[in-house]
Design a protein around this motif. Structure first.
Motif, PDB file in Angstrom:
ATOM      1  N   PRO A 199       0.793  -1.235   0.000  1.00 23.79           N
ATOM      2  CA  PRO A 199       0.000   0.000   0.000  1.00 23.79           C
ATOM      3  C   PRO A 199       0.823   1.282   0.000  1.00 23.79           C
ATOM      4  CG  PRO A 199      -0.175  -1.161   2.093  1.00 23.79           C
ATOM      5  CD  PRO A 199       0.476  -2.095   1.144  1.00 23.79           C
ATOM      6  N   LEU A 200       2.059   1.238   0.497  1.00 20.56           N
ATOM      7  CA  LEU A 200       2.900   2.441   0.499  1.00 20.56           C
ATOM      8  C   LEU A 200       3.922   2.440  -0.643  1.00 20.56           C
ATOM      9  CD1 LEU A 200       3.663   3.106   4.285  1.00 20.56           C
ATOM     10  CD2 LEU A 200       1.860   4.064   2.843  1.00 20.56           C
ATOM     11  N   GLN A 219      17.275  -6.204   6.084  1.00 18.68           N
ATOM     12  CA  GLN A 219      16.290  -6.502   7.115  1.00 18.68           C
ATOM     13  C   GLN A 219      15.023  -5.676   6.894  1.00 18.68           C
ATOM     14  OE1 GLN A 219      16.395  -8.271  10.506  1.00 18.68           O
ATOM     15  NE2 GLN A 219      17.695  -9.514   9.170  1.00 18.68           N
ATOM     16  N   TYR A 220      13.875  -6.293   7.167  1.00 22.66           N
ATOM     17  CA  TYR A 220      12.648  -5.501   7.257  1.00 22.66           C
ATOM     18  C   TYR A 220      12.753  -4.672   8.529  1.00 22.66           C
ATOM     19  CZ  TYR A 220      10.585  -8.577   3.729  1.00 22.66           C
ATOM     20  OH  TYR A 220      10.317  -9.281   2.578  1.00 22.66           O
ATOM     21  N   ARG A 221      12.150  -3.483   8.513  1.00 23.23           N
ATOM     22  CA  ARG A 221      12.222  -2.615   9.685  1.00 23.23           C
ATOM     23  C   ARG A 221      10.826  -2.196  10.124  1.00 23.23           C
ATOM     24  NH1 ARG A 221      16.528   0.462   5.944  1.00 23.23           N
ATOM     25  NH2 ARG A 221      17.020  -1.580   5.089  1.00 23.23           N
ATOM     26  N   PHE A 246       5.591   2.163  10.774  1.00 21.50           N
ATOM     27  CA  PHE A 246       5.938   1.825   9.403  1.00 21.50           C
ATOM     28  C   PHE A 246       6.578   0.447   9.311  1.00 21.50           C
ATOM     29  CE2 PHE A 246       6.349   6.447   9.823  1.00 21.50           C
ATOM     30  CZ  PHE A 246       5.550   6.896   8.772  1.00 21.50           C
ATOM     31  N   LEU A 247       6.223  -0.283   8.278  1.00 24.64           N
ATOM     32  CA  LEU A 247       6.967  -1.480   7.902  1.00 24.64           C
ATOM     33  C   LEU A 247       7.752  -1.124   6.655  1.00 24.64           C
ATOM     34  CD1 LEU A 247       7.667  -4.462   8.275  1.00 24.64           C
ATOM     35  CD2 LEU A 247       5.739  -5.010   6.761  1.00 24.64           C
ATOM     36  N   MET A 248       9.079  -1.220   6.759  1.00 21.33           N
ATOM     37  CA  MET A 248       9.967  -0.890   5.654  1.00 21.33           C
ATOM     38  C   MET A 248      10.590  -2.167   5.099  1.00 21.33           C
ATOM     39  SD  MET A 248       9.556   2.415   5.842  1.00 21.33           S
ATOM     40  CE  MET A 248      10.844   3.122   4.771  1.00 21.33           C
ATOM     41  N   SER A 249      10.884  -2.158   3.829  1.00 25.34           N
ATOM     42  CA  SER A 249      11.430  -3.339   3.161  1.00 25.34           C
ATOM     43  C   SER A 249      12.926  -3.482   3.435  1.00 25.34           C
ATOM     44  CB  SER A 249      11.212  -3.215   1.655  1.00 25.34           C
ATOM     45  OG  SER A 249      12.097  -2.242   1.117  1.00 25.34           O
ATOM     46  N   PRO A 250      13.520  -4.618   3.056  1.00 27.40           N
ATOM     47  CA  PRO A 250      14.963  -4.802   3.251  1.00 27.40           C
ATOM     48  C   PRO A 250      15.828  -3.776   2.520  1.00 27.40           C
ATOM     49  CG  PRO A 250      13.913  -6.924   2.943  1.00 27.40           C
ATOM     50  CD  PRO A 250      12.867  -5.882   2.642  1.00 27.40           C
ATOM     51  N   ASP A 251      15.289  -3.154   1.476  1.00 27.22           N
ATOM     52  CA  ASP A 251      16.066  -2.121   0.791  1.00 27.22           C
ATOM     53  C   ASP A 251      15.697  -0.715   1.265  1.00 27.22           C
ATOM     54  OD1 ASP A 251      13.617  -1.694  -0.375  1.00 27.22           O
ATOM     55  OD2 ASP A 251      14.247  -2.134  -2.424  1.00 27.22           O
ATOM     56  N   GLY A 252      14.889  -0.625   2.337  1.00 29.36           N
ATOM     57  CA  GLY A 252      14.586   0.662   2.944  1.00 29.36           C
ATOM     58  C   GLY A 252      13.428   1.417   2.346  1.00 29.36           C
ATOM     59  N   THR A 253      12.656   0.781   1.479  1.00 31.29           N
ATOM     60  CA  THR A 253      11.481   1.444   0.906  1.00 31.29           C
ATOM     61  C   THR A 253      10.241   1.087   1.715  1.00 31.29           C
ATOM     62  OG1 THR A 253      11.179  -0.409  -0.637  1.00 31.29           O
ATOM     63  CG2 THR A 253      12.444   1.495  -1.420  1.00 31.29           C
ATOM     64  N   PRO A 254       9.232   1.967   1.725  1.00 36.76           N
ATOM     65  CA  PRO A 254       8.054   1.717   2.558  1.00 36.76           C
ATOM     66  C   PRO A 254       7.143   0.637   1.983  1.00 36.76           C
ATOM     67  CG  PRO A 254       7.748   3.727   1.291  1.00 36.76           C
ATOM     68  CD  PRO A 254       9.166   3.278   1.044  1.00 36.76           C
ATOM     69  N   ILE A 255       6.616  -0.182   2.864  1.00 36.26           N
ATOM     70  CA  ILE A 255       5.682  -1.235   2.465  1.00 36.26           C
ATOM     71  C   ILE A 255       4.267  -0.909   2.922  1.00 36.26           C
ATOM     72  CG2 ILE A 255       5.037  -3.658   2.779  1.00 36.26           C
ATOM     73  CD1 ILE A 255       7.990  -4.319   3.074  1.00 36.26           C
TER      74      ILE A 255
END
Length: 214
Positions: free
Chosen positions: A39-40, A67-69, A176-185
């Motif tokens: 969605p993000l 890592q997911y953040r 926020f849930l961020m992806s392993p490459d630092g983009t928003p999920i």
């Protein structure tokens, strides 16, 4: 309702309207198609930061590459909302870890303070330890915190209290849930503080993590 709580609710509602994000409720998310888009996806959220963790160690965003953040902004002196939100988020993460240890280990939880004057590493260490053994508490200079908050479209401001050291911080109530490459999920579901005893809230967080963590 105090001014700080009103500010948090308004900031959260405003961002959701801007992004057009529909959060899942306490009953858990509906089934997600395997080709569902985050969605993000494409939102300008996130960016580089350099902060200090609860052990006094310098930490940067690049330390979490791969890592997911799970990222939440708040402050340890918060009287109500932050502790409730963290409890829901970390119980949700713990539930996800229990259901799938391998995928759960891929999620790094981060708590970034918006009150660096009081949230020193020494203050953050016992605070984050209450919620999850892997939760990192991050602080820094006012300039470093401002830069990190700006990157994550988080707003905050001081609300004077009955004494100089008894102020509150009004801030965006977002996880926020961020992806392993630092983009928003996605934004993880947070409910009104009045539902703090609702067992469905951690389950909704766990279900949202299960949607996106591969």
């Amino acid at each position: 309702m105090n001014i700080a709580i009103m500010g948090q609710k308004l900031a959260r509602s405003s961002l959701l309207l801007i992004l057009g994000v529909a959060l899942t409720g306490c009953n858990g998310p509906a089934a997600t198609p395997t080709d569902a888009r985050p969605p993000l996806e494409g939102a300008r959220i996130g960016g580089p930061f350099t902060l200090t963790d609860q052990n006094g160690k310098s930490v940067s965003d690049t330390d979490f590459a791969g890592q997911y953040r799970l990222i939440y902004f708040g402050y340890s002196f918060c009287p109500d909302i932050c502790p409730v939100d963290l409890q829901k988020l970390m119980r949700g993460l713990a539930q996800f870890e229990k259901e799938d240890a391998a995928r759960g280990a891929k999620v790094t939880p981060l708590f970034i303070t918006v009150d660096p004057a009081r949230d020193t590493p020494a203050a953050l260490k016992p605070f984050v330890a209450r919620y999850h053994p892997r939760l990192l508490g991050l602080t820094g200079t006012p300039e470093q915190i401002a830069a990190a908050a700006k990157a994550y479209v988080v707003t905050y401001h001081k609300v004077d209290g009955s004494a100089p050291d008894r102020y509150l911080m009004a801030h965006s109530q977002l996880a926020f849930l961020m992806s392993p490459d630092g983009t928003p999920i996605a934004l993880l579901p947070l409910d009104d503080p009045s539902t703090e005893k609702d067992e469905g809230a951690p389950a909704a967080v766990a279900a949202e993590l299960a949607k996106w963590v591969k």
